[in-house]
Design a protein around this motif. Structure first.
Motif, PDB file in Angstrom:
ATOM      1  N   PHE A   1     -13.398 -14.468   3.618  1.00 28.14           N
ATOM      2  CA  PHE A   1     -12.085 -14.237   3.021  1.00 28.14           C
ATOM      3  C   PHE A   1     -11.513 -12.897   3.452  1.00 28.14           C
ATOM      4  CE2 PHE A   1     -15.162 -12.448  -0.034  1.00 28.14           C
ATOM      5  CZ  PHE A   1     -14.644 -11.183  -0.236  1.00 28.14           C
ATOM      6  N   ALA A   2     -10.212 -12.743   3.221  1.00 26.80           N
ATOM      7  CA  ALA A   2      -9.530 -11.452   3.351  1.00 26.80           C
ATOM      8  C   ALA A   2      -8.906 -11.143   1.997  1.00 26.80           C
ATOM      9  CB  ALA A   2      -8.466 -11.511   4.439  1.00 26.80           C
ATOM     10  N   GLU A   3      -9.104  -9.921   1.514  1.00 19.13           N
ATOM     11  CA  GLU A   3      -8.603  -9.545   0.183  1.00 19.13           C
ATOM     12  C   GLU A   3      -7.584  -8.423   0.273  1.00 19.13           C
ATOM     13  OE1 GLU A   3     -11.309  -9.050  -3.276  1.00 19.13           O
ATOM     14  OE2 GLU A   3     -10.437  -7.033  -3.431  1.00 19.13           O
ATOM     15  N   LEU A   4      -6.493  -8.589  -0.453  1.00 20.00           N
ATOM     16  CA  LEU A   4      -5.509  -7.532  -0.666  1.00 20.00           C
ATOM     17  C   LEU A   4      -5.555  -7.152  -2.133  1.00 20.00           C
ATOM     18  CD1 LEU A   4      -3.011  -5.763   0.023  1.00 20.00           C
ATOM     19  CD2 LEU A   4      -1.606  -7.782  -0.499  1.00 20.00           C
ATOM     20  N   ASN A   5      -5.717  -5.867  -2.430  1.00 16.75           N
ATOM     21  CA  ASN A   5      -5.732  -5.424  -3.825  1.00 16.75           C
ATOM     22  C   ASN A   5      -4.853  -4.207  -4.029  1.00 16.75           C
ATOM     23  OD1 ASN A   5      -7.495  -2.883  -3.690  1.00 16.75           O
ATOM     24  ND2 ASN A   5      -8.820  -4.423  -2.702  1.00 16.75           N
ATOM     25  N   VAL A   6      -4.284  -4.113  -5.204  1.00 17.68           N
ATOM     26  CA  VAL A   6      -3.490  -2.944  -5.601  1.00 17.68           C
ATOM     27  C   VAL A   6      -4.082  -2.415  -6.901  1.00 17.68           C
ATOM     28  CG1 VAL A   6      -1.368  -3.634  -4.446  1.00 17.68           C
ATOM     29  CG2 VAL A   6      -1.807  -4.447  -6.754  1.00 17.68           C
ATOM     30  N   ASN A   7      -4.111  -1.089  -7.048  1.00 15.03           N
ATOM     31  CA  ASN A   7      -4.788  -0.491  -8.195  1.00 15.03           C
ATOM     32  C   ASN A   7      -4.030   0.722  -8.734  1.00 15.03           C
ATOM     33  OD1 ASN A   7      -7.641  -1.843  -8.387  1.00 15.03           O
ATOM     34  ND2 ASN A   7      -7.324  -1.453  -6.206  1.00 15.03           N
ATOM     35  N   TYR A   8      -4.172   0.912 -10.030  1.00 19.57           N
ATOM     36  CA  TYR A   8      -3.676   2.097 -10.726  1.00 19.57           C
ATOM     37  C   TYR A   8      -4.881   2.785 -11.346  1.00 19.57           C
ATOM     38  CZ  TYR A   8      -1.869   4.788 -14.699  1.00 19.57           C
ATOM     39  OH  TYR A   8      -1.613   5.777 -15.615  1.00 19.57           O
ATOM     40  N   ALA A   9      -5.010   4.087 -11.172  1.00 22.12           N
ATOM     41  CA  ALA A   9      -6.145   4.821 -11.728  1.00 22.12           C
ATOM     42  C   ALA A   9      -5.677   6.121 -12.377  1.00 22.12           C
ATOM     43  CB  ALA A   9      -7.172   5.133 -10.650  1.00 22.12           C
ATOM     44  N   ASN A  10      -6.335   6.476 -13.472  1.00 18.84           N
ATOM     45  CA  ASN A  10      -6.068   7.721 -14.182  1.00 18.84           C
ATOM     46  C   ASN A  10      -7.370   8.511 -14.254  1.00 18.84           C
ATOM     47  OD1 ASN A  10      -6.058   9.504 -16.653  1.00 18.84           O
ATOM     48  ND2 ASN A  10      -3.936   8.839 -16.727  1.00 18.84           N
TER      49      ASN A  10
END
Length: 208
Positions: A114-123
């Protein structure tokens, strides 16, 4: 410097007593899965006479909206400390993150690349506790750091039973943007490509 890094699975199957039975290895439309990573690392910082430790837990949940496409969400909880060997002086970072991802599987049989695209928010919150001679009252924190990131990583699943699969992802192409959570702060941004051994991740997937 010595570094011990153990990457394992976080199989969070508790509470899914009524999970459906799988009839064959591989994924299909409507399949759901739980996966994630647990990592622990240590570093000896001899120049500071200190030790660094870190711990991260990052579970994921995914759902196949079609035969080849899965979408999902993930959470992350991390803690890292740099602590002096001779006393209790330390710096501690605590990070909480939330993200979403999408995967396209070339095929969904026993071996499923597979190929994965991810977006993330971190504090990330940093607390200073009288570290290495810098006098600061216990509990004094720096401003939080807010980070947005987007990454692409190829990988594959290999089923070892009807419900369990090994997971590997290799390399990363990513963009990140970070800034302190204060008025007028400027953001730091960057683009990176990593294809070496430090960017290989291993885990386990539970399909239900």
């Amino acid at each position: 410097m010595k570094k011990l890094l153990f990457t394992a699975v976080a199989v969070f199957a508790f509470g899914f007593v009524n999970a459906q039975e799988s009839s064959a290895e591989g994924f299909g439309k409507g399949s759901m899965f739980l996966s994630g990573t647990v990592s622990f690392g240590t570093n000896d910082l001899k120049s500071l006479d200190a030790k660094e430790t870190s711990f991260v837990v990052a579970p994921k949940f995914g759902y196949f909206v079609s035969e080849n496409i899965a979408v999902g969400v993930g959470l992350g909880f991390g803690n890292s400390q740099i602590k002096a060997n001779s006393n209790n002086q330390k710096i501690e970072n605590k990070t909480t993150s939330f993200g979403a991802f999408g995967r396209y599987y070339l095929k969904t049989s026993k071996f499923a690349p597979f190929a994965e695209l991810n977006v993330n928010y971190a504090n990330t919150n940093t607390e200073y506790v009288r570290f290495l001679g810098q006098v600061a009252p216990i509990g004094v924190n720096s401003p939080d750091i807010i980070t947005f990131s987007a990454n692409v990583a190829p990988g594959f699943n290999y089923f070892i039973s009807d419900n369990f699969a090994l997971e590997t992802s290799v390399g990363i192409i990513g963009y990140s943007n970070s800034k302190m959570d204060v008025s007028g702060a400027k953001a730091d941004s960057g683009f990176n490509i990593g294809l070496d051994l430090t960017n290989i991740n291993f885990g386990l997937v539970y399909k239900f």
